[in-house]
Each structure stands twice: as structure tokens, then as C-alpha cells.
Design a protein around this motif. Structure first.
Motif, PDB file in Angstrom:
ATOM      1  N   ASP A 165      -5.771   3.491  -0.737  1.00  0.00           N
ATOM      2  CA  ASP A 165      -5.313   2.104  -0.762  1.00  0.00           C
ATOM      3  C   ASP A 165      -5.945   1.282   0.354  1.00  0.00           C
ATOM      4  OD1 ASP A 165      -3.795   2.381  -2.996  1.00  0.00           O
ATOM      5  OD2 ASP A 165      -1.851   2.103  -2.027  1.00  0.00           O
ATOM      6  N   LEU A 166      -6.097   1.887   1.531  1.00  0.00           N
ATOM      7  CA  LEU A 166      -6.744   1.172   2.629  1.00  0.00           C
ATOM      8  C   LEU A 166      -8.198   0.860   2.285  1.00  0.00           C
ATOM      9  CD1 LEU A 166      -5.383   3.012   5.794  1.00  0.00           C
ATOM     10  CD2 LEU A 166      -4.469   1.003   4.629  1.00  0.00           C
ATOM     11  N   TRP A 226       0.935  -4.711   4.398  1.00  0.00           N
ATOM     12  CA  TRP A 226      -0.297  -4.701   3.611  1.00  0.00           C
ATOM     13  C   TRP A 226       0.077  -4.607   2.129  1.00  0.00           C
ATOM     14  CZ3 TRP A 226      -5.372  -2.442   5.682  1.00  0.00           C
ATOM     15  CH2 TRP A 226      -5.449  -2.576   7.076  1.00  0.00           C
ATOM     16  N   TRP A 227      -0.513  -5.497   1.314  1.00  0.00           N
ATOM     17  CA  TRP A 227      -0.229  -5.499  -0.123  1.00  0.00           C
ATOM     18  C   TRP A 227      -1.528  -5.515  -0.937  1.00  0.00           C
ATOM     19  CZ3 TRP A 227       2.916  -8.211   3.252  1.00  0.00           C
ATOM     20  CH2 TRP A 227       4.306  -7.982   3.161  1.00  0.00           C
ATOM     21  N   LEU A 228      -1.426  -4.963  -2.139  1.00  0.00           N
ATOM     22  CA  LEU A 228      -2.501  -5.033  -3.121  1.00  0.00           C
ATOM     23  C   LEU A 228      -1.990  -5.728  -4.372  1.00  0.00           C
ATOM     24  CD1 LEU A 228      -4.068  -1.462  -2.862  1.00  0.00           C
ATOM     25  CD2 LEU A 228      -5.318  -3.619  -2.537  1.00  0.00           C
ATOM     26  N   VAL A 253      -8.148  -2.075  -0.073  1.00  0.00           N
ATOM     27  CA  VAL A 253      -7.932  -3.354   0.618  1.00  0.00           C
ATOM     28  C   VAL A 253      -9.235  -3.832   1.237  1.00  0.00           C
ATOM     29  CG1 VAL A 253      -6.807  -4.449   2.593  1.00  0.00           C
ATOM     30  CG2 VAL A 253      -5.470  -2.993   1.053  1.00  0.00           C
ATOM     31  N   VAL A 269       0.856  -1.180   0.000  1.00  0.00           N
ATOM     32  CA  VAL A 269       0.000   0.000   0.000  1.00  0.00           C
ATOM     33  C   VAL A 269       0.896   1.235   0.000  1.00  0.00           C
ATOM     34  CG1 VAL A 269      -1.910  -1.152   1.172  1.00  0.00           C
ATOM     35  CG2 VAL A 269      -0.185   0.050   2.525  1.00  0.00           C
ATOM     36  N   ARG A 270       0.465   2.246  -0.712  1.00  0.00           N
ATOM     37  CA  ARG A 270       1.269   3.463  -0.843  1.00  0.00           C
ATOM     38  C   ARG A 270       1.306   4.217   0.479  1.00  0.00           C
ATOM     39  NH1 ARG A 270      -1.736   3.485  -5.804  1.00  0.00           N
ATOM     40  NH2 ARG A 270      -0.361   3.089  -7.585  1.00  0.00           N
ATOM     41  N   PRO A 281      -0.292   5.309   5.613  1.00  0.00           N
ATOM     42  CA  PRO A 281      -0.726   4.741   4.327  1.00  0.00           C
ATOM     43  C   PRO A 281      -1.773   5.624   3.660  1.00  0.00           C
ATOM     44  CG  PRO A 281      -1.749   3.574   6.129  1.00  0.00           C
ATOM     45  CD  PRO A 281      -0.766   4.510   6.757  1.00  0.00           C
ATOM     46  N   ALA A 316      -5.824  -8.691  -2.254  1.00  0.00           N
ATOM     47  CA  ALA A 316      -5.232  -7.978  -1.129  1.00  0.00           C
ATOM     48  C   ALA A 316      -4.736  -8.983  -0.101  1.00  0.00           C
ATOM     49  CB  ALA A 316      -6.246  -7.032  -0.489  1.00  0.00           C
TER      50      ALA A 316
END
Length: 337
Positions: free
Chosen positions: A192-193, A233-235, A196, A180-181, A188, A246
Motif C-alpha cells: 500500500d505504501l 494515509w488513504w487510497l 501511495v 492503507v492496510r 502499514p 492517494a
């Protein structure tokens, strides 16, 4: 919410129950540790107990600790207001207690939990709620108490772990996966949150016992975890650039607060994007990240009956089952308490 009085008609008059405070955390860590060691041969971290009882997780939980005449912590019940229509219930009875006293304490704790859960439902304006509890597969005593309290076994879960080696640090992150950026100041990006949360809500909509959770509830619950880390945390974004997968992970802490591993809290891929390797790519990201951080393992939980084939994926990637847990449910109407 006002915590209901403990129904101590089942126990001797000199046993005492009350909400725990900071002074009780050490005893609760010991009680849970002995319970988990007896039931599965291991235990969770002390930081989790402190977070649930006196830390950020306490805001959505109610607790009852029961002490015997010698002031020993013998039982602990928790109700967790997880989402609209769903309350998590945890009951721990000292494994050293046996016979009628242990049975009476279990009844006391489950009765209190039902009353407390009804209070949470009323606060949400609900007439009914689901009580969601569990047991280790190797713990027939807890299973018998759940059945006696009106719960039914509904699901089985594999608790899996994959060892991490130095060689895993060379895992190449798929170009469709990104963290996440982060914005100025290190926080973050909210967009992006939101992405997710949206992906996970959609991905799990067709999964067992999914209850919709608001963005604020989701965020607050995960941030209350002592192992919470924004950089876990990834997307996943297919070629068209729209988020379709996610993964949210956290750090695993030992009793001294040291990080030992990573834990996958959530991994979800939209139905429309399944079969494209996004789940594997996200898992590669968390395993490679754990290796580069010098951690020893990555762990996760998987529905043994998942229709998505997730268990097969984890097995193919080197995850093995350490122990098995069960979900037990009871539907509770508020007017029953």
C-alpha cells in the motif's frame, strides 16, 4: 557533507556562525516564531524546529545559526536535500534587525546556503541544482533579499484551512476510499505504501516543479515529520480496484506537542481517473477523521495557478485562504561557488 565556512566578510568580526545543536533549539524556535509572526501573524510549532535541527529530519538538512556579540540568535539558514536536482533553502533574519546589518546578514546566509547546496549537488554527482526558497506575500523585505541573492519569483500558493465541527463526524466515507492496510504489529502494508508513492508520483508528474523522489526518500522524509501518523494515509480505488488516488495527512501540533488539527501533505489523483469525485472523497475521509478525533481544523496548501482546478474544489468544500506564500527559484551551477 562538510559544511562550508560562513562568508562573514559582510558582517562585523565579532558575529559568530556555526552549525546549531540541541542547546540552540529554543532560540531557533523563538527566532522563527518572531519572523513568522511579523510576516503573517502566526507561527509554526516548536516540534518542527527540533525535528529539523536535531531529530530525524536533520539527516537531510544542513544548518547555520548566526549569533551577535551578545550571543543573541539573529539569523538561521537551512538547506534541505529534497530530491535529485532540488534543494530547499530557508533563510530567517531577526525581524528586529534593520538597515545595513540586516542586509549584510541576509547576504551572509544566502551565500552560505548556495555553497552548502553546491556541496549537496556534488554529493549526488550533479553539476547543477535548483535552489527553491520562498517568502510570505506580506513580507517585501524577504522578497527583496531573495531578488538580491539571484532568485526569481515563480509561483504563488494559498495556505487554506477548513474548520471542523462535530457534525463532520457523520461524514460518510466513500466506499472507494480506504486507509492503507495494516499488517501484524501495526505497521502499514508495504504494497500500500508503494501504491501511495506510485500514485502521487504519477499524479504530480505534470504539476509545477515536480522532481521525482525515490520511495525511500519519500518515506523517510514523511516519517521525519513530528506529526507523521500511519493512520492518516488513504487510497482511493475506482470500481476496478486499482489505486488511482492517494491522500497523505499528518497531525498539526501546538508548541506543547498537543494535536490541534490535521494537515493534508499530499492529495493526488491519476489523470485517467480525474473527474470521478475521488479527490472530494479523499477530502471527506480526512475531514471526517479529524472530526472524530476532536480536532478543530484541516489545513492544506494549493497552487494558486494549478491547471487541475484544485483551488476551486477546496473553496467549494469550505476551505478558506489564511495567508499566501511565494516560491522563489535560482538555478545554481556547482562551478559558480
Amino acid at each position: 557533507m562538510t559544511i562550508p565556512a560562513a562568508p562573514f566578510t559582510h558582517l562585523p568580526a565579532d558575529w559568530v556562525g556555526r552549525p546549531p545543536g540541541p542547546q540552540d533549539v529554543a532560540d531557533l524556535v523563538d527566532l522563527r516564531g518572531r519572523h513568522e509572526t511579523a510576516a503573517r501573524g502566526g507561527t509554526s510549532g516548536a516540534a518542527d524546529v527540533a525535528a529539523e535541527v536535531t531529530g530525524p529530519g536533520a539527516a537531510v538538512r544542513e544548518h547555520l545559526i548566526v549569533r551577535d556579540p551578545d550571543d543573541r540568535a539573529r539569523g538561521w539558514a537551512t538547506v534541505h536535500d529534497r530530491a535529485a536536482g532540488r534543494v530547499l533553502v530557508a533563510v530567517v533574519v531577526d525581524p528586529g534587525l534593520e538597515g545595513p546589518v540586516a542586509d549584510a546578514l541576509s547576504t551572509t546566509l544566502f551565500d552560505w546556503a548556495a555553497d552548502a547546496a553546491a556541496g549537496l549537488a556534488r554529493a549526488r554527482g550533479l553539476s547543477a541544482t535548483q535552489l527553491d526558497s520562498g517568502a510570505f506575500e506580506a513580507d517585501p523585505r524577504q522578497q527583496a533579499w531573495l531578488a538580491a541573492a539571484g532568485y526569481s519569483r515563480v509561483r504563488t500558493w494559498w495556505q487554506m484551512r477548513r474548520p471542523v465541527t462535530d457534525a463532520d463526524s457523520a461524514i460518510r466515507v466513500d466506499d472507494r476510499v480506504r486507509p492503507v492496510r495494516r499488517e501484524h504489529g501495526g505497521m502499514p502494508a508495504e504494497a500500500d505504501l508503494l501504491a501511495v508513492h506510485d500514485v502521487l508520483e504519477q499524479a504530480f508528474a505534470d504539476h509545477f516543479n515536480h522532481h521525482e523522489e525515490t520511495f525511500d526518500e519519500f518515506l523517510a522524509r514523511l516519517r521525519a515529520d513530528p506529526g507523521h501518523r500511519w493512520d492518516h494515509w488513504w487510497l482511493a480505488e475506482p470500481r476496478d480496484g486499482a489505486p488511482a488516488g492517494a491522500l497523505v495527512a499528518s497531525a498539526v501540533l501546538d508548541d506543547e506537542g498537543r494535536t490541534t488539527g490535521s494537515y493534508v501533505d499530499y492529495l493526488g489523483v491519476l489523470r485517467s481517473a480525474r473527474g470521478q469525485g475521488l479527490a472530494s472523497a479523499l477530502l471527506d475521509a480526512v475531514v471526517g477523521d479529524a472530526a472524530r478525533r476532536g480536532r478543530s481544523s484541516v489545513a492544506l496548501e494549493v497552487d494558486a495557478d494549478s491547471p487541475t482546478g484544485a483551488a476551486d474544489l477546496y473553496l467549494s468544500l469550505g476551505f478558506v485562504t489564511r495567508y499566501v506564500t511565494q516560491s522563489w527559484h535560482r538555478d545554481l551551477r556547482v562551478d559558480e561557488t
